[in-house]
Scaffold this motif. Structure first.
Motif, PDB file in Angstrom:
ATOM      1  N   LEU A  10       0.834  -1.198   0.000  1.00 39.82           N
ATOM      2  CA  LEU A  10       0.000   0.000   0.000  1.00 39.82           C
ATOM      3  C   LEU A  10       0.876   1.258   0.000  1.00 39.82           C
ATOM      4  CD1 LEU A  10      -2.870   1.094   0.030  1.00 39.82           C
ATOM      5  CD2 LEU A  10      -2.793   0.983   2.520  1.00 39.82           C
ATOM      6  N   LEU A  11       1.963   1.229   0.802  1.00 39.66           N
ATOM      7  CA  LEU A  11       2.855   2.389   0.841  1.00 39.66           C
ATOM      8  C   LEU A  11       3.494   2.616  -0.526  1.00 39.66           C
ATOM      9  CD1 LEU A  11       4.324   4.678   2.278  1.00 39.66           C
ATOM     10  CD2 LEU A  11       5.997   3.006   3.065  1.00 39.66           C
ATOM     11  N   ARG A  12       3.926   1.544  -1.180  1.00 39.58           N
ATOM     12  CA  ARG A  12       4.542   1.675  -2.509  1.00 39.58           C
ATOM     13  C   ARG A  12       3.536   2.229  -3.526  1.00 39.58           C
ATOM     14  NH1 ARG A  12       9.490  -1.054  -2.353  1.00 39.58           N
ATOM     15  NH2 ARG A  12       9.617  -2.588  -0.687  1.00 39.58           N
ATOM     16  N   THR A  13       2.292   1.790  -3.461  1.00 40.56           N
ATOM     17  CA  THR A  13       1.250   2.289  -4.361  1.00 40.56           C
ATOM     18  C   THR A  13       0.997   3.770  -4.110  1.00 40.56           C
ATOM     19  OG1 THR A  13       0.224   0.104  -4.445  1.00 40.56           O
ATOM     20  CG2 THR A  13      -1.149   1.978  -5.103  1.00 40.56           C
ATOM     21  N   ALA A  14       0.925   4.144  -2.832  1.00 40.55           N
ATOM     22  CA  ALA A  14       0.707   5.554  -2.480  1.00 40.55           C
ATOM     23  C   ALA A  14       1.877   6.415  -2.950  1.00 40.55           C
ATOM     24  CB  ALA A  14       0.516   5.693  -0.971  1.00 40.55           C
ATOM     25  N   ALA A  15       3.091   5.917  -2.788  1.00 39.54           N
ATOM     26  CA  ALA A  15       4.277   6.673  -3.216  1.00 39.54           C
ATOM     27  C   ALA A  15       4.288   6.854  -4.732  1.00 39.54           C
ATOM     28  CB  ALA A  15       5.544   5.975  -2.743  1.00 39.54           C
ATOM     29  N   ALA A  16       3.931   5.812  -5.473  1.00 38.25           N
ATOM     30  CA  ALA A  16       3.886   5.909  -6.935  1.00 38.25           C
ATOM     31  C   ALA A  16       2.817   6.902  -7.378  1.00 38.25           C
ATOM     32  CB  ALA A  16       3.621   4.533  -7.546  1.00 38.25           C
ATOM     33  N   ASN A  17       1.661   6.871  -6.703  1.00 37.38           N
ATOM     34  CA  ASN A  17       0.591   7.801  -7.019  1.00 37.38           C
ATOM     35  C   ASN A  17       1.018   9.236  -6.704  1.00 37.38           C
ATOM     36  OD1 ASN A  17      -1.931   9.417  -6.426  1.00 37.38           O
ATOM     37  ND2 ASN A  17      -2.826   7.554  -7.291  1.00 37.38           N
ATOM     38  N   HIS A  18       1.672   9.418  -5.569  1.00 35.72           N
ATOM     39  CA  HIS A  18       2.150  10.754  -5.189  1.00 35.72           C
ATOM     40  C   HIS A  18       3.169  11.264  -6.206  1.00 35.72           C
ATOM     41  CE1 HIS A  18       3.329  14.130  -2.713  1.00 35.72           C
ATOM     42  NE2 HIS A  18       4.590  13.751  -2.864  1.00 35.72           N
ATOM     43  N   GLN A  19       4.070  10.395  -6.632  1.00 40.16           N
ATOM     44  CA  GLN A  19       5.081  10.784  -7.614  1.00 40.16           C
ATOM     45  C   GLN A  19       4.407  11.230  -8.921  1.00 40.16           C
ATOM     46  OE1 GLN A  19       7.792   7.661  -8.822  1.00 40.16           O
ATOM     47  NE2 GLN A  19       9.433   9.140  -9.094  1.00 40.16           N
ATOM     48  N   MET A  20       3.387  10.490  -9.359  1.00 41.64           N
ATOM     49  CA  MET A  20       2.665  10.848 -10.576  1.00 41.64           C
ATOM     50  C   MET A  20       1.979  12.213 -10.414  1.00 41.64           C
ATOM     51  SD  MET A  20      -0.583   8.959 -12.355  1.00 41.64           S
ATOM     52  CE  MET A  20      -1.627   9.434 -10.976  1.00 41.64           C
ATOM     53  N   ARG A  21       1.331  12.424  -9.262  1.00 38.27           N
ATOM     54  CA  ARG A  21       0.642  13.693  -9.032  1.00 38.27           C
ATOM     55  C   ARG A  21       1.629  14.858  -8.917  1.00 38.27           C
ATOM     56  NH1 ARG A  21      -4.814  13.208  -7.677  1.00 38.27           N
ATOM     57  NH2 ARG A  21      -5.478  11.042  -7.448  1.00 38.27           N
ATOM     58  N   THR A  22       2.801  14.603  -8.355  1.00 37.19           N
ATOM     59  CA  THR A  22       3.826  15.638  -8.263  1.00 37.19           C
ATOM     60  C   THR A  22       4.288  16.045  -9.661  1.00 37.19           C
ATOM     61  OG1 THR A  22       4.556  14.853  -6.109  1.00 37.19           O
ATOM     62  CG2 THR A  22       6.113  16.195  -7.342  1.00 37.19           C
ATOM     63  N   LYS A  23       4.535  15.062 -10.508  1.00 34.98           N
ATOM     64  CA  LYS A  23       4.944  15.349 -11.893  1.00 34.98           C
ATOM     65  C   LYS A  23       3.845  16.124 -12.620  1.00 34.98           C
ATOM     66  CE  LYS A  23       8.127  11.484 -12.428  1.00 34.98           C
ATOM     67  NZ  LYS A  23       8.384  10.176 -13.064  1.00 34.98           N
ATOM     68  N   ASP A  24       2.589  15.741 -12.404  1.00 37.97           N
ATOM     69  CA  ASP A  24       1.475  16.466 -13.018  1.00 37.97           C
ATOM     70  C   ASP A  24       1.443  17.916 -12.536  1.00 37.97           C
ATOM     71  OD1 ASP A  24       0.636  14.260 -14.452  1.00 37.97           O
ATOM     72  OD2 ASP A  24      -1.051  13.782 -13.116  1.00 37.97           O
TER      73      ASP A  24
END
Length: 140
Positions: free
Chosen positions: A1-15
């Motif tokens: 779950l933490l890895r999924t959240a981190a990947a999602n956060h990274q995507m939103r940061t790039k956006d």
């Protein structure tokens, strides 16, 4: 779950960096509506929300020197920051010195008994340690 959240956060940061962050769109709509003389209770409500936590990443290599863990440069710090944007909030600057070193500059007003920069910083430290433990666990 933490890895999924981190990947999602990274995507939103790039956006967000690419101008695709939701807060930027809502703020732009608010500015345009004001410029056109239009009132929008929704946009005014969104823009008027209290920003109890204000964060920003700060550059750490303004001197041109690279940070090297274990070297004489290990005393480098974030060397700056900003205060909270509301009286009962926090201002948090952070920076990534390298892959294993982070800097945080946490501010709050002493005049508010419900804020404590020291407690907030301790919580950041403890949470990062917990995240390391989670990430070091074998995947199931």
């Amino acid at each position: 779950l933490l890895r999924t959240a981190a990947a999602n956060h990274q995507m939103r940061t790039k956006d967000a960096i690419a101008g695709k962050g939701i807060d930027r769109h809502l703020f732009a709509l608010y500015v345009v509506s004001r410029g056109m003389g239009l009132e929008s209770p929704f946009l005014e409500g969104v823009v008027g929300l209290p920003w109890t936590l204000s964060t920003s990443q700060i550059p750490l290599n303004q001197s041109g020197k690279k940070f090297k863990a274990g070297s004489e440069n290990q005393l480098l710090s974030a060397s700056g920051g900003f205060g909270p944007v509301v009286d009962d909030g926090y201002g948090v600057c952070y920076g990534f010195a390298d892959e294993s070193n982070l800097f945080f500059h946490v501010t709050s007003k002493k005049s508010f008994s419900n804020t404590s920069s020291s407690t907030f910083q301790d919580t950041i430290h403890r949470t990062l340690q917990e995240m390391v433990q989670l990430l070091e666990e074998p995947r199931s």
